[in-house]
Write an enzyme that holds these catalytic residues in place. Structure first.
Site, PDB file in Angstrom:
ATOM      1  N   GLY A  12      13.243   8.148  -7.117  1.00 47.46           N
ATOM      2  CA  GLY A  12      13.122   9.052  -6.828  1.00 47.46           C
ATOM      3  C   GLY A  12      12.079  10.360  -7.238  1.00 47.46           C
ATOM      4  O   GLY A  12      12.318  11.994  -7.186  1.00 47.46           O
ATOM      5  N   MET A  86      12.216   1.482  -0.100  1.00 47.66           N
ATOM      6  CA  MET A  86      10.861   0.466  -0.379  1.00 47.66           C
ATOM      7  C   MET A  86      11.808  -0.803   1.414  1.00 47.66           C
ATOM      8  O   MET A  86      11.926  -2.295   0.851  1.00 47.66           O
ATOM      9  CB  MET A  86      11.511  -0.818  -1.707  1.00 47.66           C
ATOM     10  CG  MET A  86      10.760   0.920  -3.011  1.00 47.66           C
ATOM     11  SD  MET A  86       9.071   1.015  -2.206  1.00 47.66           S
ATOM     12  CE  MET A  86       8.261  -0.413  -3.469  1.00 47.66           C
ATOM     13  N   LEU A  89       9.655  -0.140   7.619  1.00 46.05           N
ATOM     14  CA  LEU A  89      10.888   0.153   9.481  1.00 46.05           C
ATOM     15  C   LEU A  89      10.409  -0.741  10.793  1.00 46.05           C
ATOM     16  O   LEU A  89       8.998  -0.707  10.922  1.00 46.05           O
ATOM     17  CB  LEU A  89      10.687   1.108   9.443  1.00 46.05           C
ATOM     18  CG  LEU A  89      10.901   2.185   7.965  1.00 46.05           C
ATOM     19  CD1 LEU A  89      10.989   3.675   7.590  1.00 46.05           C
ATOM     20  CD2 LEU A  89      13.003   2.065   8.371  1.00 46.05           C
ATOM     21  N   HIS A 105       1.793   6.290  -0.676  1.00 45.72           N
ATOM     22  CA  HIS A 105       1.275   5.018  -1.029  1.00 45.72           C
ATOM     23  C   HIS A 105       1.176   5.006  -2.393  1.00 45.72           C
ATOM     24  O   HIS A 105      -0.053   5.813  -2.429  1.00 45.72           O
ATOM     25  CB  HIS A 105       0.344   3.808  -0.423  1.00 45.72           C
ATOM     26  CG  HIS A 105       0.211   2.491  -1.060  1.00 45.72           C
ATOM     27  ND1 HIS A 105       1.867   1.324  -1.057  1.00 45.72           N
ATOM     28  CD2 HIS A 105      -1.289   2.317  -1.474  1.00 45.72           C
ATOM     29  CE1 HIS A 105       0.637   0.256  -1.005  1.00 45.72           C
ATOM     30  NE2 HIS A 105       0.044   1.203  -1.240  1.00 45.72           N
ATOM     31  N   GLN A 169      -0.846  12.452 -10.077  1.00 46.03           N
ATOM     32  CA  GLN A 169      -0.928  12.892  -9.028  1.00 46.03           C
ATOM     33  C   GLN A 169      -0.053  12.525  -7.434  1.00 46.03           C
ATOM     34  O   GLN A 169      -0.302  13.492  -6.911  1.00 46.03           O
ATOM     35  CB  GLN A 169      -2.104  12.341  -8.454  1.00 46.03           C
ATOM     36  CG  GLN A 169      -3.263  12.130 -10.513  1.00 46.03           C
ATOM     37  CD  GLN A 169      -3.724  13.704 -10.232  1.00 46.03           C
ATOM     38  OE1 GLN A 169      -3.707  14.060  -9.273  1.00 46.03           O
ATOM     39  NE2 GLN A 169      -3.533  14.279 -11.226  1.00 46.03           N
TER      40      GLN A 169
HETATM   41  C1  GAR Z   1       5.671   5.043  -5.717  1.00 45.80           C
HETATM   42  O1  GAR Z   1       4.820   5.212  -6.540  1.00 45.80           O
HETATM   43  C2  GAR Z   1       5.527   5.214  -4.495  1.00 45.80           C
HETATM   44  O2  GAR Z   1       3.766   5.244  -4.169  1.00 45.80           O
HETATM   45  C3  GAR Z   1       5.313   4.128  -3.923  1.00 45.80           C
HETATM   46  O3  GAR Z   1       6.807   3.810  -5.208  1.00 45.80           O
HETATM   47  C4  GAR Z   1       6.962   4.520  -6.141  1.00 45.80           C
HETATM   48  C5  GAR Z   1       8.650   5.496  -5.888  1.00 45.80           C
HETATM   49  O4  GAR Z   1       8.437   6.073  -7.209  1.00 45.80           O
HETATM   50  N1  GAR Z   1       5.576   3.703  -3.388  1.00 45.80           N
HETATM   51  C6  GAR Z   1       5.276   2.278  -2.752  1.00 45.80           C
HETATM   52  O5  GAR Z   1       4.642   1.694  -3.200  1.00 45.80           O
HETATM   53  C7  GAR Z   1       5.522   2.405  -1.214  1.00 45.80           C
HETATM   54  N2  GAR Z   1       4.371   1.353  -0.624  1.00 45.80           N
HETATM   55  P1  GAR Z   1       9.480   7.587  -7.218  1.00 45.80           P
HETATM   56  O6  GAR Z   1      10.667   7.034  -6.504  1.00 45.80           O
HETATM   57  O7  GAR Z   1       9.847   7.698  -8.427  1.00 45.80           O
HETATM   58  O8  GAR Z   1       9.050   8.747  -6.368  1.00 45.80           O
END
Ligand code: GAR
Length: 212
Positions: A12, A86, A89, A105, A169
């Site tokens: 998160g 993750m 949907l 992403h 970023q």
């Molecule tokens: C992030 O790097 C996000 O871009 C990626 O999961 C991570 C979640 O981190 N999302 C995906 O890969 C979706 N396809 P977080 O829980 O610390 O925000």
């Protein structure tokens, strides 16, 4: 007051960046499909409304999507933000939120959709990598692009160092995109293009390695 529902599955950190951005006039709600998601503890500690819709409790994707929709729609969201959510949907879910559902992403889409994007980038030998905020369409990790940030891939990088550079970023561009949306400056057009009113000019080139 605008309402934003953030969907998470784990750490998160993007949700946290959104909370810490203190977006004016905006109520944030956090929903997770994982009861033990690390991000939920932070959201509760910040006093945000939270909910869990555990995908394991539902016999099918459609049943899960319907329960998730119900939990989201209770808050009448202006925007639904996927932040490390993750689960794939279904089309009906995505269509229900068309134009008010965004995702982040960890690659410069359309390259490297799916999982292990940093490993994919290292294997491909790209010199520039990054992250993308996009409106969500039914196809996985695709959809009209709102904003991207690029970072150099450096000699000696491994998945972790590259992921950390990209994540920093992500935490900048996601709050920016959400703020644009809440200000009414960002819109998904009928023809599938993204309209951003009052965009800032950016440097004309970005070359890596930088050199002269
Ligand atoms: C992030 O790097 C996000 O871009 C990626 O999961 C991570 C979640 O981190 N999302 C995906 O890969 C979706 N396809 P977080 O829980 O610390 O925000």
């Amino acid at each position: 007051m605008k309402s934003v529902v953030i969907l998470i599955s784990g750490r998160g950190s993007n949700m946290r960046a959104l909370v810490e951005a203190d977006l004016p006039g905006c109520k944030l709600v956090v929903v997770s499909n994982q009861p033990d998601a690390e991000g939920l503890a932070y959201a509760r500690q910040r006093g945000l409304a939270t909910a869990v819709v555990n995908h394991r409790d539902y016999p099918s994707r459609a049943a899960f999507d319907a329960a998730l929709s119900e939990a989201i729609d209770m808050h009448q969201p202006d925007l639904v933000v996927l932040a490390g959510f993750m689960r794939i949907l279904g089309e009906q879910f995505v269509r229900h939120y068309q134009g008010r559902l965004v995702n982040i992403h960890p690659s410069l889409l359309p390259v490297f959709p799916g999982l292990h994007t940093h490993a994919q980038a290292l294997a491909a030998g790209v010199k520039v990598h990054g992250c993308t905020v996009h409106f969500v369409t039914p196809a996985l990790d695709s959809g009209p692009i709102v904003i991207q940030a690029a970072v150099p891939v450096q000699a000696g990088d491994d998945e972790d160092t590259l992921a950390a550079r990209v994540l920093a970023q992500e935490h900048i561009i996601y709050p920016r995109a959400v703020q644009w949306f809440l200000e009414g400056r960002l819109q998904l057009m009928e023809d599938g293009h993204v309209l951003l009113v009052g965009e800032q000019p950016v440097p004309a080139r970005l070359i890596a390695p930088a050199g002269e």
